[in-house]
Design an enzyme around this catalytic site. Structure first.
Site, PDB file in Angstrom:
ATOM      1  N   GLY A 114     -13.490 -48.533  -7.762  1.00 60.52           N
ATOM      2  CA  GLY A 114     -14.395 -49.052  -6.009  1.00 60.52           C
ATOM      3  C   GLY A 114     -12.943 -49.458  -5.020  1.00 60.52           C
ATOM      4  O   GLY A 114     -12.566 -49.379  -5.650  1.00 60.52           O
TER       5      GLY A 114
ATOM      6  N   CYS B 171      -9.772 -47.915 -12.926  1.00 62.01           N
ATOM      7  CA  CYS B 171      -9.658 -49.323 -11.674  1.00 62.01           C
ATOM      8  C   CYS B 171      -9.604 -50.131 -11.408  1.00 62.01           C
ATOM      9  O   CYS B 171      -9.420 -51.287 -11.599  1.00 62.01           O
ATOM     10  CB  CYS B 171      -9.381 -47.893 -10.197  1.00 62.01           C
ATOM     11  SG  CYS B 171      -8.578 -47.678  -9.088  1.00 62.01           S
TER      12      CYS B 171
ATOM     13  N   GLY C 124      -4.176 -50.363  -4.307  1.00 57.58           N
ATOM     14  CA  GLY C 124      -3.795 -50.894  -3.674  1.00 57.58           C
ATOM     15  C   GLY C 124      -3.363 -52.474  -4.023  1.00 57.58           C
ATOM     16  O   GLY C 124      -2.877 -52.997  -4.018  1.00 57.58           O
TER      17      GLY C 124
ATOM     18  N   HIS D 268      -6.767 -43.118 -12.647  1.00 59.57           N
ATOM     19  CA  HIS D 268      -7.967 -42.520 -12.792  1.00 59.57           C
ATOM     20  C   HIS D 268      -8.017 -40.726 -13.916  1.00 59.57           C
ATOM     21  O   HIS D 268      -6.948 -39.624 -13.487  1.00 59.57           O
ATOM     22  CB  HIS D 268      -8.259 -41.215 -11.929  1.00 59.57           C
ATOM     23  CG  HIS D 268      -8.858 -42.662 -10.482  1.00 59.57           C
ATOM     24  ND1 HIS D 268     -10.599 -42.908 -10.422  1.00 59.57           N
ATOM     25  CD2 HIS D 268      -8.198 -43.246 -10.033  1.00 59.57           C
ATOM     26  CE1 HIS D 268      -9.966 -43.583  -9.057  1.00 59.57           C
ATOM     27  NE2 HIS D 268      -8.971 -44.251  -9.381  1.00 59.57           N
TER      28      HIS D 268
ATOM     29  N   GLU E  19      -9.974 -39.272 -14.546  1.00 55.54           N
ATOM     30  CA  GLU E  19     -10.407 -37.902 -14.296  1.00 55.54           C
ATOM     31  C   GLU E  19     -10.093 -37.314 -13.266  1.00 55.54           C
ATOM     32  O   GLU E  19     -10.643 -35.776 -13.541  1.00 55.54           O
ATOM     33  CB  GLU E  19     -12.118 -37.862 -14.055  1.00 55.54           C
ATOM     34  CG  GLU E  19     -12.699 -39.093 -12.507  1.00 55.54           C
ATOM     35  CD  GLU E  19     -11.784 -40.997 -12.656  1.00 55.54           C
ATOM     36  OE1 GLU E  19     -11.499 -40.669 -11.027  1.00 55.54           O
ATOM     37  OE2 GLU E  19     -11.834 -41.341 -13.665  1.00 55.54           O
TER      38      GLU E  19
END
Length: 358
Positions: free
Chosen positions: A219, A247, A291, A332, A334
């Site tokens: 997100g 994440c 970030g 990630h 995926e």
């Protein structure tokens, strides 16, 4: 038509407009991926941000919406060196320019993206304005840019209601903080029964579905802005249900355990970030878009151990929680776009959840 990028330090880049005429004020970040611009544009983690592509030619294979990570692009602006006028691909459905116009996303091309990237690396991520209006009064522009602050991003990108994808395998509950479509697909293709919950769903409701495992999705934004979510993540931790955090989900689990997070100077965004397993020494090339990171010195040895680290800067890329079936990663698995090196993590999580891995 001319278009301008005005940064909060007063730097101005002049280029050519494409896409929407809308003025956008957002955080300007760069991504080093060579392909996958549709997936990047539609990644909910980019909400509130304008993407600078470091690869010089973008749009050359057009748009095919089956590869999108969401129904619409979430990036606020798109900045490239050269926007290909003609797309060449048998799957092409429309041009990048047409797609951005359709979804009201402004684009800027023809600027020195190498110089812009070097500036962001040197000074750090900055807020900026993309506008087709005649160059405005700089004092007024600076006031408007510096007054910008994004908030409520997770609420903005999360699903509005529960979604169910029937399967015969492990029951997976996925909490949507801005999940990419391919993350859900990764479990569906493994035969899992997947239920996607809005970001604000309580741990009690998630656990009421008796899942074999819970996924805390990716997100946008600062994890510390999600303070109301942290107690719910802690409740999942205390329950003992297997959890896979990705994440933002990785960062929230860290905060729920008393660890700390901090903002990187310019973040990790691209499909070529090397990550090392500190136990085996094996290095994986990963897709990343973040970030913020978990502060390494804040990881409490009694609660968890750093399992993965970034080869370039040593930052935390994954944590294994002790005496719990909990694994979280900053990158990630995926991908989409990016390498598939870490796809195996979905299978490892299914082992924790008691499901049958491929």
């Amino acid at each position: 038509m001319k278009s301008y990028l005005i940064l909060e330090d007063g730097t101005v880049f002049e280029g050519e407009h494409f896409g929407s005429n809308r003025k956008a004020i957002c955080e300007i970040v760069f991504n080093t991926s060579m392909t996958g611009y549709l997936e990047l544009l539609t990644d909910p983690s980019y909400a509130g941000q304008g993407i600078v592509m470091t690869y010089p030619l973008i749009g050359n294979y057009g748009i095919f919406k089956a590869d999108a990570e969401a129904e619409r692009p979430w990036a606020e602006a798109f900045i490239v060196r050269e926007n290909a006028r003609f797309a060449s691909n048998f799957r092409n459905e429309q041009s990048l320019n047409e797609y951005l116009c359709e979804h009201d996303v402004p684009g800027l091309s023809g600027i020195d993206t190498r110089a812009l990237t070097k500036l962001l690396r040197d000074k750090g991520t900055m807020r900026g304005m993309v506008t087709t209006a005649p160059l405005p009064d700089m004092n007024e522009a600076m006031e408007e840019i510096r007054a910008y602050a994004h908030s409520g991003l997770v609420e903005k990108v999360s699903c509005a209601c529960k979604k169910e994808y029937a399967g015969a395998g492990a029951r997976i509950a996925l909490v949507d903080y801005g999940a990419k479509r391919s993350m859900i697909t990764a479990f569906i293709k493994r035969g899992c029964d997947v239920t996607v919950y809005p970001y604000s769903t309580s741990a009690r409701e998630v656990l009421a579905g008796r899942p074999d495992g819970v996924v805390l999705a990716n997100g946008p934004g600062d994890p510390k802005d999600c303070r109301t979510l942290i107690p719910e993540v802690r409740a999942l931790y205390d329950h003992g249900v297997p959890v896979f955090g990705i994440c933002l989900g990785h960062q929230l689990m860290a905060l729920a355990n008393g660890f700390d997070t901090h903002k990187l100077k310019y973040g990790h965004r691209g499909g070529n970030h090397p990550v090392r397993n500190v136990l085996t020494g094996r290095t994986y090339i990963t897709s990343q878009n973040h970030g913020y990171v978990v502060s390494r010195e804040s990881v409490l040895p009694a609660a968890g151990e750093v399992l993965f680290e970034n080869v370039n800067d040593g930052t935390v890329e994954g944590i294994r929680y002790k005496n719990k079936k909990i694994l979280t990663v900053q990158y990630h698995p995926e991908a989409s776009p990016g390498p598939r090196d870490s796809d195996y993590l979905f299978d490892e999580f299914l082992k924790l959840a008691g499901g049958a891995a491929i």
